[in-house]
Design a protein around this motif. Structure first.
Motif: not given
Length: 420
Positions: A373-378, A380-385, A397-404
């Protein structure tokens, strides 16, 4: 996979010229003759200084590959165990080590007793300075050592459990002679009973490492080299104090912040064929690239994500709906436990098989959903955070995907239902 993994003193000796009693040393200067200060009387080294110097000499011998020097202070009856440690560490690509006496020594008659620690790092990993605390700094093993005075020297006559609580003991290499096979990216080792399996696993592990390395690069978390231990049933219960919970067939264990070890239960994994072996190892390497070096002390809170991203990496390039995870969630649904949230509660020692299956499979689907839905790089960014930095999942989620996260959760639950 239902249970594929678990996140689960150098005493410096300097040579000094001492003048005979009453003599003076004349020093030529442009203006005068100056008398040398009176020399300090020589003294015998204390027992602590003697054994400290011995410990330092052993450490240097270990690093240089000098087996004779390593064994020099060891009683003949104890030498086989020390030789095992030496050979194992050298074969496992030891690149840094330190040794020290932790605390005071107890002197009783002709013996000394005290705790000796050995810190170690493999494959060029940056190794922190020696520390007393085994849970910080470089990984460390500690033993209670007994020295006996013989002919003017202190001989190590006993090595026993230190009594110190240490999750890194017993390490696979400290009690068992290992068969070791080294590849370009992976070292595989096991006891004599696993010698054939060690050779079989190495090429499979090298293939899995190539996949893990791709994700390590994206996460900016490169691994120097991976180590995999194949445990027979006895070693599985012994190594690292039997760290694995009952549902696991393999686990990844962080060595403080200097890399990690992967332990595989051979009797459960090796009979299942090369594809399954590769998936299990790839899963555990997924833990290595997503967890090693992290600053999050509460990663278990998001176990669905910890195991989900490892399953996602472990099953590459396959899709969850086309493999075990799809069958698993259909089975879970048939037992009245349909997916209502991707953030499945973490497992406990009392979790039943259905709960284990649900967490692993749901986590796999959840990570695949976020990647699609959001792309693998995003993703992985969520996972890392969340896993690496300990950021709360809603803030991440707010920082990476722009939604809660609640919105991501709802969207992925719907996505999973569609895929099933």
């Amino acid at each position: 996979m239902p249970v594929a993994g678990l996140v689960i003193a150098v005493l410096t000796a300097s040579v000094v010229g001492l003048w005979p009693d009453g003599a003076e040393a004349a020093v030529a200067t442009p203006v005068a003759s100056v008398s040398a200060p009176a020399p300090e009387p020589s003294r015998a080294l204390t027992p602590f200084e003697q054994v400290s110097s011995q410990v330092d000499a052993q450490k240097l011998a270990l690093l240089k590959g000098d087996e004779a020097g390593w064994l020099a202070p060891i009683d003949k009856k104890l030498q086989p165990r020390y030789r095992t440690i030496f050979k194992n560490l050298r074969a496992l690509d030891l690149t840094s080590a330190d040794m020290g006496i932790d605390g005071e020594l107890t002197e009783k008659g002709a013996t000394l007793t005290g705790k000796v620690g050995l810190t170690y790092c493999f494959s060029g990993v940056a190794c922190p300075a020696y520390r007393l605390d085994p849970t910080g700094g470089a990984p460390k093993i500690i033993h209670k050592i007994t020295w006996t005075s013989r002919g003017g020297s202190w001989v190590i006559t006993r090595m026993a459990d230190s009594g110190v609580s240490n999750y890194l003991q017993p390490a696979p290499w400290e009690n068992t002679a290992l068969t070791v096979a080294a590849g370009e990216r992976v070292i595989v080792a096991g006891p004599k009973s696993q010698a054939a399996n060690v050779k079989r696993v190495l090429p499979l592990a090298e293939k899995a490492a190539a996949v893990a390395d791709r994700y390590a690069a994206q996460l900016n978390n490169p691994r120097a080299k991976y180590r995999i231990y194949l445990a027979d049933n006895k070693m599985w219960k012994s190594w690292y104090a039997g760290a694995a919970p009952p549902w696991s067939v393999a686990y990844h264990l962080q060595l403080n912040n200097t890399g990690s070890d992967i332990v595989v239960k051979a009797s459960k994994v090796m009979p299942e064929g090369n594809r399954y072996i590769t998936e299990v190892i790839q899963h555990e390497l997924g833990h290595s690239v997503t967890l090693d070096g992290n600053h999050n002390r509460d990663a278990e809170k998001d176990q669905w994500l910890t195991e989900g991203v490892a399953e996602y990496i472990g099953y590459q390039p396959g899709k969850p709906q086309n493999g075990y995870s799809g069958d698993a969630l259909r089975f879970v649904r048939s037992r009245g436990r349909a997916v209502k949230t991707i953030a499945v509660p973490s497992l406990t020692e009392k979790s039943d098989d259905l709960a284990v299956t649900r967490l692993y499979a749901t986590g796999h689907f959840a990570v695949a959903c976020m990647a699609e839905k959001y792309g693998e790089p995003k993703m992985l960014n969520f996972v890392q955070m969340v896993l690496h930095s300990g950021v709360e999942r809603d803030a991440a989620s707010q920082a990476v995907y722009g939604k809660p996260f609640a919105a991501v959760d709802k969207a992925c639950v719907s996505w999973i239902k569609q895929k099933l």
